[in-house]
Design an enzyme around this catalytic site. Structure first.
Site, PDB file in Angstrom:
ATOM      1  N   TYR A  51       0.820  -1.207   0.000  1.00  0.00           N
ATOM      2  CA  TYR A  51       0.000   0.000   0.000  1.00  0.00           C
ATOM      3  C   TYR A  51       0.859   1.264   0.000  1.00  0.00           C
ATOM      4  O   TYR A  51       1.668   1.478   0.904  1.00  0.00           O
ATOM      5  CB  TYR A  51      -0.930   0.030   1.219  1.00  0.00           C
ATOM      6  CG  TYR A  51      -1.883  -1.135   1.336  1.00  0.00           C
ATOM      7  CD1 TYR A  51      -2.226  -1.913   0.236  1.00  0.00           C
ATOM      8  CD2 TYR A  51      -2.456  -1.475   2.560  1.00  0.00           C
ATOM      9  CE1 TYR A  51      -3.096  -2.981   0.350  1.00  0.00           C
ATOM     10  CE2 TYR A  51      -3.329  -2.533   2.687  1.00  0.00           C
ATOM     11  CZ  TYR A  51      -3.641  -3.290   1.575  1.00  0.00           C
ATOM     12  OH  TYR A  51      -4.509  -4.354   1.696  1.00  0.00           O
ATOM     13  N   GLY A 198     -14.001  -6.190   2.112  1.00  0.00           N
ATOM     14  CA  GLY A 198     -14.940  -5.774   1.065  1.00  0.00           C
ATOM     15  C   GLY A 198     -16.400  -5.922   1.435  1.00  0.00           C
ATOM     16  O   GLY A 198     -17.212  -6.241   0.566  1.00  0.00           O
ATOM     17  N   PRO A 199     -16.796  -5.691   2.687  1.00  0.00           N
ATOM     18  CA  PRO A 199     -18.187  -5.957   3.094  1.00  0.00           C
ATOM     19  C   PRO A 199     -19.225  -5.063   2.429  1.00  0.00           C
ATOM     20  O   PRO A 199     -20.379  -5.463   2.313  1.00  0.00           O
ATOM     21  CB  PRO A 199     -18.159  -5.717   4.607  1.00  0.00           C
ATOM     22  CG  PRO A 199     -17.043  -4.742   4.813  1.00  0.00           C
ATOM     23  CD  PRO A 199     -15.999  -5.145   3.814  1.00  0.00           C
ATOM     24  N   VAL A 200     -18.822  -3.869   1.986  1.00  0.00           N
ATOM     25  CA  VAL A 200     -19.807  -2.980   1.348  1.00  0.00           C
ATOM     26  C   VAL A 200     -19.644  -2.962  -0.167  1.00  0.00           C
ATOM     27  O   VAL A 200     -20.205  -2.106  -0.857  1.00  0.00           O
ATOM     28  CB  VAL A 200     -19.744  -1.546   1.919  1.00  0.00           C
ATOM     29  CG1 VAL A 200     -20.160  -1.533   3.374  1.00  0.00           C
ATOM     30  CG2 VAL A 200     -18.357  -0.924   1.741  1.00  0.00           C
ATOM     31  N   GLY A 203     -18.464   0.099  -1.905  1.00  0.00           N
ATOM     32  CA  GLY A 203     -19.389   1.193  -1.594  1.00  0.00           C
ATOM     33  C   GLY A 203     -20.788   1.001  -2.127  1.00  0.00           C
ATOM     34  O   GLY A 203     -21.683   1.799  -1.832  1.00  0.00           O
ATOM     35  N   LEU A 205     -22.963  -1.153  -1.326  1.00  0.00           N
ATOM     36  CA  LEU A 205     -23.901  -1.521  -0.275  1.00  0.00           C
ATOM     37  C   LEU A 205     -23.930  -0.464   0.826  1.00  0.00           C
ATOM     38  O   LEU A 205     -23.905  -0.775   2.019  1.00  0.00           O
ATOM     39  CB  LEU A 205     -23.542  -2.901   0.284  1.00  0.00           C
ATOM     40  CG  LEU A 205     -23.859  -4.072  -0.643  1.00  0.00           C
ATOM     41  CD1 LEU A 205     -23.174  -5.346  -0.180  1.00  0.00           C
ATOM     42  CD2 LEU A 205     -25.365  -4.279  -0.753  1.00  0.00           C
ATOM     43  N   THR A 206     -23.963   0.786   0.418  1.00  0.00           N
ATOM     44  CA  THR A 206     -24.137   1.906   1.335  1.00  0.00           C
ATOM     45  C   THR A 206     -25.253   2.786   0.798  1.00  0.00           C
ATOM     46  O   THR A 206     -25.620   2.692  -0.378  1.00  0.00           O
ATOM     47  CB  THR A 206     -22.858   2.750   1.480  1.00  0.00           C
ATOM     48  OG1 THR A 206     -22.566   3.376   0.216  1.00  0.00           O
ATOM     49  CG2 THR A 206     -21.673   1.893   1.899  1.00  0.00           C
ATOM     50  N   GLU A 207     -25.772   3.638   1.661  1.00  0.00           N
ATOM     51  CA  GLU A 207     -26.881   4.509   1.248  1.00  0.00           C
ATOM     52  C   GLU A 207     -26.459   5.424   0.108  1.00  0.00           C
ATOM     53  O   GLU A 207     -27.278   5.779  -0.753  1.00  0.00           O
ATOM     54  CB  GLU A 207     -27.364   5.342   2.446  1.00  0.00           C
ATOM     55  CG  GLU A 207     -28.213   4.572   3.451  1.00  0.00           C
ATOM     56  CD  GLU A 207     -27.448   3.518   4.247  1.00  0.00           C
ATOM     57  OE1 GLU A 207     -26.191   3.551   4.267  1.00  0.00           O
ATOM     58  OE2 GLU A 207     -28.089   2.637   4.830  1.00  0.00           O
TER      59      GLU A 207
END
Length: 300
Positions: A51, A198-200, A203, A205-207
């Site tokens: 990184y 990578g749970p969202v 991005g 899976l966000t509002e």
């Protein structure tokens, strides 16, 4: 924050860990973000020598100065830069791992790493040699435990059967249910922990992530992703990001979900999400009904 034992190790990790790749390279901003994460109960910081060409490890090292004993420090190895060559070369050799760990320790400002992870891997690697390197570092006290970061089931199987890894880091979300078919049952049966990254889903899976659906995801079309999102929102009475972050934790064997944040607001939202009640069986069933389980095809 609730803590879980990571696999068969003695590492107690919070339900949410900080994926540090997102902190950027501006020192003041990055350090404030990392300090707030630690102050709010996050204890697992996950970085990699890859990184920002090592800058990420340097910033993490500065952030944990004076509070090293409060932190579960995880980093990764395997990608190397060769002088005069563009891009990265993959190197899972024993010699390279034993050399690279010294550079990571220097950048991190510590004399040991809690969890050292192979940052990928293929069946063409010298796997026994790779394992020998991690075992040697563990015996020397340079690392406490080791694991792999991989989305290749066949590679994961090799390390599960041939090594003493305590964890697998793998992409896992509502939109990427691939681990449920092959990886999760294997880890559960062998007592190896899962770090879910990578749970969202970038991005989505966000509002605020609806605009990102046009890119598609793992072969799903924008139309399919919109339908999935709509059905999840209708079926589960929670903020979408909360549902997304809690979903991997509802699986047996998932000890920690890794979430990145580039602002204090994102960080606080992530922490609030995992402070909520676990998903119920009804909620989990509704999610699984809305989004079909996909399978590993290309990466084996």
């Amino acid at each position: 924050m609730k803590k879980n034992k990571l696999g068969r190790s003695e590492l107690l990790v919070g339900e949410i860990g900080f994926g540090c790749m997102s902190i950027g390279t501006e020192e003041d901003k990055a350090l404030k973000l990392l300090h707030e994460a630690l102050d709010r109960g996050i204890n697992l910081l996950d970085t990699a020598d890859l990184y920002d060409a090592g800058r990420n490890e340097e910033l993490v090292g500065k952030a944990i100065k004076g509070r090293r004993s409060d932190v579960i420090l995880a980093t990764k190895v395997g990608n190397r830069r060769l002088p005069g060559q563009e891009g990265l070369a993959w190197d899972a050799s024993k010699a390279y791992i034993l050399s690279a760990v010294k550079d990571s320790l220097k950048r991190l400002g510590t004399d040991y790493i809690d969890l050292y992870q192979l940052h990928g891997g293929t069946l063409d690697d010298p796997i026994d040699e790779t394992i020998e390197a991690f075992e040697q570092l563990q015996k020397e006290g340079v690392i406490r435990y080791y694991g792999i970061s991989s989305i290749r089931p066949n590679v994961i199987r090799e390390y599960v059967s041939r090594s003493r890894i305590v964890s697998v880091m793998s992409q896992y979300s509502i939109f990427d249910r691939r681990p449920e078919e092959e990886v999760l049952p294997l880890l559960e049966a062998t007592g190896i922990g899962l770090l879910a990254r990578g749970p969202v889903a970038s991005g989505m899976l966000t509002e605020e992530g609806e605009s990102k659906l046009s890119k598609g995801y793992l072969g799903y079309s924008e139309e399919e992703l919109r339908r999935f999102r709509s059905e999840i929102v209708s079926a589960v009475d929670r903020p979408l990001a909360e549902t997304a972050l809690r979903y991997p934790l509802s699986s047996t064997g998932a000890d920690c979900v890794l979430a990145g944040a580039s602002t204090p607001q994102q960080l606080r939202a992530n922490i609030a999400a995992v402070a909520s009640a676990p998903l119920s069986d009804t909620e989990r069933a509704a999610i699984r009904s809305a989004v079909p389980a996909n399978v590993y095809a290309q990466h084996r």
